[in-house]
Design a protein around this motif. Structure first.
Motif, PDB file in Angstrom:
ATOM      1  N   MET A  81     -11.947 -12.190 -11.150  1.00  0.00           N
ATOM      2  CA  MET A  81     -12.552 -11.874  -9.857  1.00  0.00           C
ATOM      3  C   MET A  81     -11.577 -11.019  -9.041  1.00  0.00           C
ATOM      4  N   ARG A  82     -12.072  -9.947  -8.497  1.00  0.00           N
ATOM      5  CA  ARG A  82     -11.222  -9.065  -7.695  1.00  0.00           C
ATOM      6  C   ARG A  82     -11.055  -9.608  -6.289  1.00  0.00           C
ATOM      7  N   LYS A  83      -9.896  -9.390  -5.768  1.00  0.00           N
ATOM      8  CA  LYS A  83      -9.576  -9.855  -4.432  1.00  0.00           C
ATOM      9  C   LYS A  83      -9.795  -8.711  -3.439  1.00  0.00           C
ATOM     10  N   PRO A  84     -10.400  -8.974  -2.277  1.00  0.00           N
ATOM     11  CA  PRO A  84     -10.617  -7.905  -1.294  1.00  0.00           C
ATOM     12  C   PRO A  84      -9.283  -7.361  -0.772  1.00  0.00           C
ATOM     13  N   VAL A  85      -9.259  -6.080  -0.489  1.00  0.00           N
ATOM     14  CA  VAL A  85      -8.045  -5.448   0.039  1.00  0.00           C
ATOM     15  C   VAL A  85      -8.403  -4.613   1.260  1.00  0.00           C
ATOM     16  N   ASP A  86      -7.445  -4.417   2.122  1.00  0.00           N
ATOM     17  CA  ASP A  86      -7.607  -3.534   3.280  1.00  0.00           C
ATOM     18  C   ASP A  86      -7.113  -2.150   2.895  1.00  0.00           C
ATOM     19  N   VAL A  87      -7.832  -1.117   3.328  1.00  0.00           N
ATOM     20  CA  VAL A  87      -7.450   0.261   3.042  1.00  0.00           C
ATOM     21  C   VAL A  87      -7.338   1.006   4.364  1.00  0.00           C
ATOM     22  N   VAL A  88      -6.249   1.737   4.526  1.00  0.00           N
ATOM     23  CA  VAL A  88      -6.055   2.583   5.698  1.00  0.00           C
ATOM     24  C   VAL A  88      -6.004   4.015   5.203  1.00  0.00           C
ATOM     25  N   TYR A  89      -6.836   4.871   5.781  1.00  0.00           N
ATOM     26  CA  TYR A  89      -6.841   6.288   5.436  1.00  0.00           C
ATOM     27  C   TYR A  89      -6.563   7.037   6.719  1.00  0.00           C
ATOM     28  N   THR A  90      -5.510   7.832   6.747  1.00  0.00           N
ATOM     29  CA  THR A  90      -5.140   8.501   7.982  1.00  0.00           C
ATOM     30  C   THR A  90      -4.550   9.868   7.694  1.00  0.00           C
ATOM     31  N   VAL A  91      -4.592  10.730   8.687  1.00  0.00           N
ATOM     32  CA  VAL A  91      -3.947  12.031   8.618  1.00  0.00           C
ATOM     33  C   VAL A  91      -2.874  12.031   9.698  1.00  0.00           C
ATOM     34  N   ILE A  92      -1.639  12.278   9.286  1.00  0.00           N
ATOM     35  CA  ILE A  92      -0.518  12.283  10.223  1.00  0.00           C
ATOM     36  C   ILE A  92       0.321  13.538  10.000  1.00  0.00           C
ATOM     37  N   THR A  93       1.192  13.822  10.939  1.00  0.00           N
ATOM     38  CA  THR A  93       2.120  14.936  10.765  1.00  0.00           C
ATOM     39  C   THR A  93       3.299  14.472   9.914  1.00  0.00           C
ATOM     40  N   ARG A  94       4.020  15.414   9.354  1.00  0.00           N
ATOM     41  CA  ARG A  94       5.179  15.051   8.538  1.00  0.00           C
ATOM     42  C   ARG A  94       6.242  14.335   9.372  1.00  0.00           C
ATOM     43  N   LEU A  95       6.254  14.570  10.674  1.00  0.00           N
ATOM     44  CA  LEU A  95       7.215  13.915  11.555  1.00  0.00           C
ATOM     45  C   LEU A  95       6.887  12.433  11.755  1.00  0.00           C
ATOM     46  N   GLU A  96       5.635  12.059  11.551  1.00  0.00           N
ATOM     47  CA  GLU A  96       5.211  10.665  11.717  1.00  0.00           C
ATOM     48  C   GLU A  96       5.307   9.864  10.420  1.00  0.00           C
ATOM     49  N   MET A  97       5.560  10.515   9.308  1.00  0.00           N
ATOM     50  CA  MET A  97       5.542   9.869   8.005  1.00  0.00           C
ATOM     51  C   MET A  97       6.541   8.712   7.888  1.00  0.00           C
ATOM     52  N   THR A  98       7.756   8.911   8.318  1.00  0.00           N
ATOM     53  CA  THR A  98       8.781   7.874   8.209  1.00  0.00           C
ATOM     54  C   THR A  98       8.399   6.641   9.015  1.00  0.00           C
ATOM     55  N   LYS A  99       7.912   6.853  10.221  1.00  0.00           N
ATOM     56  CA  LYS A  99       7.521   5.722  11.075  1.00  0.00           C
ATOM     57  C   LYS A  99       6.359   4.951  10.452  1.00  0.00           C
TER      58      LYS A  99
END
Length: 56
Positions: A1-19
């Motif tokens: 049985m598969r377990k439900p997962v949360d998915v986040v899909y976002t578009v960010i700038t390269r400057l926000e990637m580390t954060k």
């Protein structure tokens, strides 16, 4: 049985990637992350918004 997962899909700038990676690591150190560059994006919110911090 598969377990439900949360998915986040976002578009960010390269400057926000580390954060974003830091915040994801705090929530789930085993998170599966895919990053890719895009040439252009259209629509949506353009204004910079602070990254919300989530508690487990």
């Amino acid at each position: 049985m598969r377990k439900p997962v949360d998915v986040v899909y976002t578009v960010i700038t390269r400057l926000e990637m580390t954060k974003l990676k830091t915040e994801v690591e705090k929530i789930d150190s085993n998170a599966f992350i895919i990053m890719t560059s895009i040439k252009d994006a259209k629509g949506g919110m353009i204004k910079k918004k602070p990254i919300k911090k989530f508690d487990k």
